[in-house]
Design a protein around this motif. Structure first.
Motif, mmCIF file in Angstrom:
data_model
loop_
_atom_site.group_PDB
_atom_site.id
_atom_site.type_symbol
_atom_site.label_atom_id
_atom_site.label_comp_id
_atom_site.label_asym_id
_atom_site.label_seq_id
_atom_site.Cartn_x
_atom_site.Cartn_y
_atom_site.Cartn_z
ATOM 1 N N ARG A 318 162.096 128.915 -6.302
ATOM 2 C CA ARG A 318 161.122 129.039 -5.216
ATOM 3 C C ARG A 318 161.823 129.219 -3.895
ATOM 4 O O ARG A 318 161.335 129.844 -2.973
ATOM 5 C CB ARG A 318 160.266 127.780 -5.127
ATOM 6 C CG ARG A 318 159.351 127.609 -6.271
ATOM 7 C CD ARG A 318 158.667 126.278 -6.146
ATOM 8 N NE ARG A 318 159.668 125.209 -6.042
ATOM 9 C CZ ARG A 318 159.378 123.979 -5.752
ATOM 10 N NH1 ARG A 318 158.152 123.644 -5.472
ATOM 11 N NH2 ARG A 318 160.308 123.071 -5.711
ATOM 12 N N GLU A 356 162.827 123.481 -14.457
ATOM 13 C CA GLU A 356 161.741 122.520 -14.224
ATOM 14 C C GLU A 356 162.150 121.373 -13.327
ATOM 15 O O GLU A 356 161.722 120.249 -13.443
ATOM 16 C CB GLU A 356 161.109 122.018 -15.532
ATOM 17 C CG GLU A 356 162.009 121.163 -16.394
ATOM 18 C CD GLU A 356 161.230 120.293 -17.349
ATOM 19 O OE1 GLU A 356 160.284 119.637 -16.888
ATOM 20 O OE2 GLU A 356 161.542 120.272 -18.529
ATOM 21 N N GLY A 364 158.477 118.671 -5.657
ATOM 22 C CA GLY A 364 157.469 118.135 -6.540
ATOM 23 C C GLY A 364 157.387 118.980 -7.783
ATOM 24 O O GLY A 364 158.040 120.005 -7.900
ATOM 25 N N PRO A 365 156.574 118.559 -8.706
ATOM 26 C CA PRO A 365 156.391 119.308 -9.934
ATOM 27 C C PRO A 365 155.454 120.462 -9.678
ATOM 28 O O PRO A 365 154.680 120.837 -10.538
ATOM 29 C CB PRO A 365 155.770 118.282 -10.863
ATOM 30 C CG PRO A 365 155.064 117.344 -9.959
ATOM 31 C CD PRO A 365 155.788 117.359 -8.653
ATOM 32 N N PHE A 366 155.530 120.999 -8.495
ATOM 33 C CA PHE A 366 154.433 121.860 -8.125
ATOM 34 C C PHE A 366 154.521 123.265 -8.661
ATOM 35 O O PHE A 366 153.532 123.879 -8.971
ATOM 36 C CB PHE A 366 154.267 121.916 -6.603
ATOM 37 C CG PHE A 366 152.862 122.200 -6.276
ATOM 38 C CD1 PHE A 366 151.959 121.159 -6.230
ATOM 39 C CD2 PHE A 366 152.410 123.491 -6.135
ATOM 40 C CE1 PHE A 366 150.636 121.409 -5.998
ATOM 41 C CE2 PHE A 366 151.093 123.736 -5.906
ATOM 42 C CZ PHE A 366 150.208 122.705 -5.828
ATOM 43 N N GLU A 368 155.362 124.557 -11.408
ATOM 44 C CA GLU A 368 154.774 124.819 -12.712
ATOM 45 C C GLU A 368 153.253 124.711 -12.633
ATOM 46 O O GLU A 368 152.532 125.500 -13.196
ATOM 47 C CB GLU A 368 155.278 123.821 -13.749
ATOM 48 C CG GLU A 368 156.765 123.929 -14.008
ATOM 49 C CD GLU A 368 157.492 122.849 -13.283
ATOM 50 O OE1 GLU A 368 156.929 122.325 -12.295
ATOM 51 O OE2 GLU A 368 158.623 122.523 -13.675
ATOM 52 N N ARG A 369 152.814 123.694 -11.901
ATOM 53 C CA ARG A 369 151.384 123.455 -11.896
ATOM 54 C C ARG A 369 150.617 124.580 -11.218
ATOM 55 O O ARG A 369 149.590 125.016 -11.686
ATOM 56 C CB ARG A 369 151.083 122.160 -11.165
ATOM 57 C CG ARG A 369 150.901 121.035 -12.127
ATOM 58 C CD ARG A 369 150.208 119.942 -11.391
ATOM 59 N NE ARG A 369 151.108 118.818 -11.327
ATOM 60 C CZ ARG A 369 151.336 118.147 -10.232
ATOM 61 N NH1 ARG A 369 150.748 118.478 -9.118
ATOM 62 N NH2 ARG A 369 152.151 117.151 -10.254
ATOM 63 N N SER A 370 151.187 125.028 -10.101
ATOM 64 C CA SER A 370 150.446 126.024 -9.349
ATOM 65 C C SER A 370 150.397 127.356 -10.084
ATOM 66 O O SER A 370 149.597 128.214 -9.760
ATOM 67 C CB SER A 370 151.094 126.213 -7.988
ATOM 68 O OG SER A 370 152.444 126.568 -8.192
ATOM 69 N N ASP A 371 151.261 127.514 -11.058
ATOM 70 C CA ASP A 371 151.271 128.789 -11.751
ATOM 71 C C ASP A 371 150.118 128.928 -12.730
ATOM 72 O O ASP A 371 149.833 130.008 -13.213
ATOM 73 C CB ASP A 371 152.590 128.963 -12.521
ATOM 74 C CG ASP A 371 153.709 129.308 -11.559
ATOM 75 O OD1 ASP A 371 153.364 129.653 -10.418
ATOM 76 O OD2 ASP A 371 154.868 129.212 -11.935
ATOM 77 N N ARG A 372 149.511 127.825 -13.052
ATOM 78 C CA ARG A 372 148.474 127.919 -14.069
ATOM 79 C C ARG A 372 147.215 128.588 -13.566
ATOM 80 O O ARG A 372 146.809 128.360 -12.443
ATOM 81 C CB ARG A 372 148.111 126.516 -14.527
ATOM 82 C CG ARG A 372 149.077 126.090 -15.587
ATOM 83 C CD ARG A 372 148.482 124.969 -16.359
ATOM 84 N NE ARG A 372 149.439 123.869 -16.426
ATOM 85 C CZ ARG A 372 149.084 122.622 -16.252
ATOM 86 N NH1 ARG A 372 147.842 122.305 -16.003
ATOM 87 N NH2 ARG A 372 149.963 121.688 -16.340
ATOM 88 N N THR B 5 158.897 112.215 -9.322
ATOM 89 C CA THR B 5 158.005 112.045 -8.198
ATOM 90 C C THR B 5 157.089 110.858 -8.383
ATOM 91 O O THR B 5 156.536 110.354 -7.435
ATOM 92 C CB THR B 5 157.115 113.265 -8.018
ATOM 93 O OG1 THR B 5 156.703 113.682 -9.287
ATOM 94 C CG2 THR B 5 157.842 114.351 -7.285
ATOM 95 N N PRO B 295 152.208 116.713 -4.291
ATOM 96 C CA PRO B 295 153.570 116.188 -4.453
ATOM 97 C C PRO B 295 154.047 115.462 -3.208
ATOM 98 O O PRO B 295 154.807 114.501 -3.306
ATOM 99 C CB PRO B 295 154.416 117.439 -4.706
ATOM 100 C CG PRO B 295 153.578 118.586 -4.307
ATOM 101 C CD PRO B 295 152.169 118.171 -4.465
#
Lengths: 372, 370
Positions: A318, A356, A364-366, A368-372, B5, B295
């Protein structure tokens, strides 16, 4: 700098499985490779970080030669330094309350810091990687329990944990090795969960890959699969956490020293200890006892963090994607950073997308999540 | 960044095509109801606290018994043995452990050896000061970190971004006590603008005490005296500690906000909006900011642990008589019952905060389920 490259060698060697291209080995080492792939600000930050790190390592290694006096030396010849003397020709940065030479103690202070980093990182890498590997590979209730424990320890304020461990190991103030081991072991208690989580996450991912399946089909034992197939593909994020942990190590040692759990001034120089002693000096306007050890801490941590941060950014798609594209455009392709853009296309490096990111606290784990 | 996190075990189930074996995959199958997630997440507090209590107990007991540690050398051997026997430290370690767990469960964290006070009372007395400091620092950190992080993300790779990032890294690299010392040196000693240490000047403290309002939070107490000079005095004392701790934490927030906003700014739906001609400011405000918040909230919650460590150091630097300051006193007095009690209580606080953070994250983002 070329002569010094071997110095950061050991730090770096255990990181990457050899990639299948024909670039010279040393160019493929992490850090070296990162310098080659980075551009612009990123590269400046990385290079500054590496330079600061080298200065730190050299200072630690050659402290006896660099420092004008010993860390516990109170006089030169027959002349006592005196207490809280301002900077002068004899004592370039003045003297402390205890009558030590500030410059010398600042230089000597690199040693315990360096030792703590090495011991803590070695301890936690071995334990963390081994636990993560076994836990992720076999799964089951052991895995679950370990994850819960790791998370519990991870959430705990590391300084408090370090204090508790320091009490156990040294019972408070101590010799150089006592202090170093106390700090190192307490740090590894905090750091093991980090390595554990990262390696475990990678192992869980890798063990579902076809090549692991194939190895199992041809009858390889668990040990061989774990060591040869899984582990070697699960260590990519380690250099990164490693540098970030090194900076944490320096800060925790300093914090312990500041709270009075440092190393006795006669046993070694400890930046944190010196800072805690300088607390009362500051009130009367004496700056030279506080500023040098403080700046030493800041520069050391800065160097380590700059390297870690750069590795993180280079590994994070990113944060990199746009810059790589941008950098490719204005520069002419011939003079462009050698391999800068090209290396990005190398398969081993490109798969970073599935890193990942269990890499540090700051993202954040973001994605991956935002890609859905 | 799977569970890093979240304070809690695999709490925010990180998405998972890549991690088929984690509960994340299961949760999607089972639908993941908010209620059951909250329940499971709540129940997970107990193993977390249990592990921390056990770790601390085992570690502290590895040093021997607390009585010898604190009074050894001051009493004769026989007196020591008597005290040890009275306190029950000569019983099998397992019995002591079970008893300790029971006590902790009932909210009894022991009685300090050096000044013979219940640990809970110590924590309540000094905890408010720490709370006040942490609150100010958090305020500074949020006010500094969030706007600057957004600016850095919006002006990405420009000069502003570069300098902000470098300040963020510098903030991380500076130990909070060194920042405190520098601030003290500049603003208190050289410029003489602000007080050197403490929570209030003696006069103000006397006035606060005379007034009788005793929440322990000086600002509230000062306001209730109705004397503006007392309020000013209390605020003046708070500025430097709050800045030292807050700026450093703010540096972390800055980096966090920047990374996450850049992440959302480069997602497909933002690109789509951009291609429809939505201007950049609106993109940042409406499209990229909200999803980046989740996050951010989670990690900010995690910083509570960091803030507590920082508070201990800040309190020592500024003689801010809070829990951290007191902890150092007990450490120097080798009163390990007090140390153990305070550490365990703080661990409970951290575990609870992490739970609350996870709940907020789950409420904000419906995709988060166990």
């Amino acid at each position: 700098m070329t002569a010094l490259t071997p110095l950061d060698g050991p730090d770096v060697v255990h990181a990457e499985p050899a990639a299948p291209e024909h670039v010279a080995l040393w160019k493929r080492l992490p850090v070296v490779r990162h310098v080659r792939t980075s551009v612009g600000l990123q590269r400046t930050m990385l290079v500054i970080g590496i330079v600061l790190m080298l200065i730190f390592v050299i200072t630690a290694a050659f402290a006896p030669l660099l420092a004008p006096y010993g860390y516990a030396q109170l006089s030169s010849g027959d002349v006592n330094f005196g207490s809280q003397q301002p900077p002068s020709a004899e004592n370039l940065l003045g003297t402390t309350v205890g009558g030590y030479d500030v410059l010398s103690r600042t230089i000597w202070g690199a040693r315990p810091a360096f030792l703590v980093i090495v011991v803590a990182v070695v301890l936690s890498i071995f334990a963390g990687v081994a636990l993560g590997l076994v836990s992720g590979y076999f799964g089951g209730w052991v895995d679950r329990v370990l994850v819960v424990i790791a998370d519990a320890l991870f959430a705990f304020p590391s300084l408090l944990l370090a204090i508790v461990v320091a009490i156990v190991i040294s019972g408070g103030q101590s010799s150089m090795w006592g202090g170093v081991m106390a700090a190192a072991i307490s740090l590894s208690v905090v750091m093991i969960p980090q390595y554990f989580r990262v390696v475990r996450a990678e192992v869980v991912r890798v063990k579902a890959e076809a090549f692991v399946e194939s190895a199992r089909v041809i009858g390889s034992g668990h040990l061989r699969i774990m060591g040869r197939h899984v582990l070697r593909n699960s260590t990519r994020t380690l250099p990164l956490i490693l540098t970030l942990n090194c900076s944490e190590a320096v800060l925790t040692l300093a914090g312990l020293g500041f709270l009075g759990f440092g190393i006795e001034p006669t046993a070694a120089a400890d930046w944190g200890y010196d800072l805690s002693k300088s607390l009362s000096d500051v009130t009367s306007g004496i700056w030279w006892t506080a500023v040098p050890p403080g700046v030493a801490i800041v520069l050391t941590v800065l160097g380590l963090t700059l390297v870690g941060e750069s590795l993180n950014d280079l590994a994070d798609p990113r944060l990199r994607r746009r810059r790589a594209a941008k950098a490719a455009a204005p520069l002419s392709p011939v003079t462009a950073v050698p391999g800068g853009v090209a290396t990005d296309r190398v398969p081993g490096v490109e798969s970073i997308d599935d890193l990942e990111g269990p890499t540090d606290l700051f993202d954040g784990p973001f994605d991956e999540r935002s890609d859905r | 960044m799977t569970s890093t996190t979240t304070g809690a075990p695999v709490g925010v189930a990180p998405p998972g095509p890549t991690t088929p074996a984690t509960p994340a995959a299961k949760s999607r199958r089972s639908g993941g109801h908010l209620g059951s997630y909250l329940l499971v997440r709540f129940l997970l507090i107990f193993p977390t606290i249990f592990i921390l209590v056990t770790t601390v107990f085992v570690l502290m007991r590895a040093t021997g018994d607390p009585i010898t540690a604190s009074l050894g050398g001051r009493l004769t051997h026989d007196q020591l043995q008597e005290r040890i026997h009275e306190a029950g430290y000569d019983r099998p370690i397992l019995v002591q452990y079970v008893e300790y767990l029971g006590n902790v469960f009932r909210g009894d964290f022991g009685t300090t050896i050096s000044d013979n006070r219940p640990v809970t009372e110590v924590v309540l007395t000094y905890g408010t000061a720490t709370l006040e400091l942490a609150f100010y620092a958090l305020l500074v950190a949020l006010l500094v970190g969030i706007p600057l992080g957004r600016i850095a993300a919006a002006r990405r790779d420009k000069g502003v971004d570069a300098s902000l990032r470098i300040s963020g890294i510098l903030a991380y690299a500076t130990p909070v006590f060194f920042a405190g010392i520098l601030l003290k040196l500049i603003f208190s000693v050289w410029l003489g603008w602000l007080p050197v240490a403490g929570r209030a000047s003696t006069d103000a403290q006397i006035e606060i005490q005379r007034n009788g309002s005793d929440t322990g939070i000086f600002l509230i107490d000062a306001i209730s005296t109705g004397d503006p000079s007392v309020v000013l005095d209390v605020l003046e004392h708070a500025i430097l500690p709050a800045l030292a701790l807050g700026l450093l934490t703010g540096g972390i927030f800055l980096r966090l906000v920047r990374t996450n906003v850049i992440g959302t700014l480069s997602t497909g739906y933002v690109e789509a909006a951009r291609s429809r001609g939505v201007n950049e400011r609106r993109l940042l405000r409406q499209h990229a900011w909200r999803p980046a918040l989740v996050p951010i909230i989670t990690v900010i919650g995690l910083q509570v642990a960091l803030l507590l460590s920082g508070a201990v150091l800040t309190e020592k630097t500024f003689e801010w008589k809070g829990l951290g300051f007191q902890l150092v006193q007990y450490l120097l007095a080798r009163d390990f019952v007090a140390v153990q009690g305070i550490v365990v209580l703080l661990a409970v606080v951290v575990a609870l905060t992490n739970f609350i953070v996870d709940v907020i994250a789950a409420l904000v983002d419906p995709r988060i389920r166990y």
